[in-house]
Design a protein around this motif. Structure first.
Motif, PDB file in Angstrom:
ATOM      1  N   GLU A 108      -4.971   8.725  -9.692  1.00  0.00           N
ATOM      2  CA  GLU A 108      -6.306   8.926  -8.598  1.00  0.00           C
ATOM      3  C   GLU A 108      -6.430   7.263  -8.510  1.00  0.00           C
ATOM      4  O   GLU A 108      -7.045   6.623  -9.147  1.00  0.00           O
ATOM      5  CB  GLU A 108      -7.254   9.532  -9.081  1.00  0.00           C
ATOM      6  N   ILE A 109      -5.770   6.934  -7.117  1.00  0.00           N
ATOM      7  CA  ILE A 109      -6.097   5.800  -6.616  1.00  0.00           C
ATOM      8  C   ILE A 109      -7.519   5.764  -5.824  1.00  0.00           C
ATOM      9  O   ILE A 109      -7.708   6.323  -4.684  1.00  0.00           O
ATOM     10  CB  ILE A 109      -5.120   5.093  -5.445  1.00  0.00           C
ATOM     11  N   ASP A 155       2.159   9.144  -6.150  1.00  0.00           N
ATOM     12  CA  ASP A 155       2.392  10.412  -5.744  1.00  0.00           C
ATOM     13  C   ASP A 155       3.293  11.010  -6.793  1.00  0.00           C
ATOM     14  O   ASP A 155       3.330  12.535  -6.827  1.00  0.00           O
ATOM     15  CB  ASP A 155       3.039  10.306  -4.486  1.00  0.00           C
ATOM     16  N   LYS A 156       3.942  10.275  -7.817  1.00  0.00           N
ATOM     17  CA  LYS A 156       4.965  10.988  -8.734  1.00  0.00           C
ATOM     18  C   LYS A 156       4.293  11.429  -9.835  1.00  0.00           C
ATOM     19  O   LYS A 156       4.682  12.010 -10.705  1.00  0.00           O
ATOM     20  CB  LYS A 156       6.030   9.957  -8.971  1.00  0.00           C
ATOM     21  N   GLY A 193       0.798  -1.239   0.117  1.00  0.00           N
ATOM     22  CA  GLY A 193       0.037   0.025   0.017  1.00  0.00           C
ATOM     23  C   GLY A 193       0.665   1.313   0.066  1.00  0.00           C
ATOM     24  O   GLY A 193       0.451   2.245  -0.664  1.00  0.00           O
ATOM     25  N   ALA A 194       1.810   1.452   0.853  1.00  0.00           N
ATOM     26  CA  ALA A 194       2.810   2.471   0.976  1.00  0.00           C
ATOM     27  C   ALA A 194       3.607   2.370  -0.488  1.00  0.00           C
ATOM     28  O   ALA A 194       3.763   3.584  -0.951  1.00  0.00           O
ATOM     29  CB  ALA A 194       3.674   2.260   2.089  1.00  0.00           C
ATOM     30  N   SER A 195       3.875   1.224  -1.137  1.00  0.00           N
ATOM     31  CA  SER A 195       4.682   1.538  -2.458  1.00  0.00           C
ATOM     32  C   SER A 195       3.856   1.983  -3.441  1.00  0.00           C
ATOM     33  O   SER A 195       4.240   2.843  -4.219  1.00  0.00           O
ATOM     34  CB  SER A 195       5.001   0.047  -2.578  1.00  0.00           C
ATOM     35  N   ILE A 196       2.452   1.578  -3.465  1.00  0.00           N
ATOM     36  CA  ILE A 196       1.577   2.044  -4.611  1.00  0.00           C
ATOM     37  C   ILE A 196       1.537   3.454  -4.451  1.00  0.00           C
ATOM     38  O   ILE A 196       1.213   4.109  -5.378  1.00  0.00           O
ATOM     39  CB  ILE A 196       0.428   1.165  -4.742  1.00  0.00           C
ATOM     40  N   ARG A 197       1.222   4.094  -3.179  1.00  0.00           N
ATOM     41  CA  ARG A 197       1.112   5.352  -2.907  1.00  0.00           C
ATOM     42  C   ARG A 197       2.394   6.349  -3.482  1.00  0.00           C
ATOM     43  O   ARG A 197       2.271   7.262  -3.996  1.00  0.00           O
ATOM     44  CB  ARG A 197       0.807   5.803  -1.529  1.00  0.00           C
TER      45      ARG A 197
END
Length: 139
Positions: free
Chosen positions: A70-71, A64-65, A56-60
């Motif tokens: 939009e997730i 973010d780049k 989850g942190a990785s996909i965010r």
């Protein structure tokens, strides 16, 4: 190189441990069937949750780049299959991960986004490589 430190202390109740990670504390325990008190997730559940959390942190991080991504939904379900051996030792022999992801991207772009997240996921990379663990016993 980043370093992470946790301190774990065995409590005098069941199989409970209290873990300190920076300013955070969390309890781990075993279910009643394993002589615990079921006061918190088991260490294996934390391991599986760590994988989902890292994804989850990785996909965010990847999303973010690109301000146009939009997730809308990102859920991870992990299943760990444990084998118990005749000498009573055990290990997770298989982990299955199911990712549900909804974004504003086309399917191919969304798959690429997920694959980039998997590629940078520290916990996934660690588990898939099955790193050796050095254990030092202190007095």
């Amino acid at each position: 190189m980043a370093r992470f430190i946790t301190h774990t202390k065995l409590k005098s109740v069941g199989r409970q441990t209290i873990n300190q990670a920076g300013t955070h504390q969390y309890l781990a325990d075993e279910p009643l069937s394993q002589h615990g008190t079921d006061a918190g997730p088991s260490p294996v559940q934390y391991l599986l949750g760590s994988l989902g959390s890292c994804l989850g942190a990785s996909i965010r991080s990847v999303a973010d780049k690109d301000p146009n991504v939009e997730i809308k939904l990102f859920n991870v379900d992990t299943l760990g299959e444990m084998e118990i051996y005749p000498d009573k030792s055990s290990k997770i022999v298989n982990i299955s991960v199911k990712i549900t992801c909804h974004t504003n991207l086309e399917p191919e772009q969304q798959t690429d986004l997920i694959n980039r997240a998997i590629h940078i996921c520290t916990v996934h990379n660690t588990l898939k490589a099955a790193i050796p663990i050095e254990i030092e016993i202190l007095d």
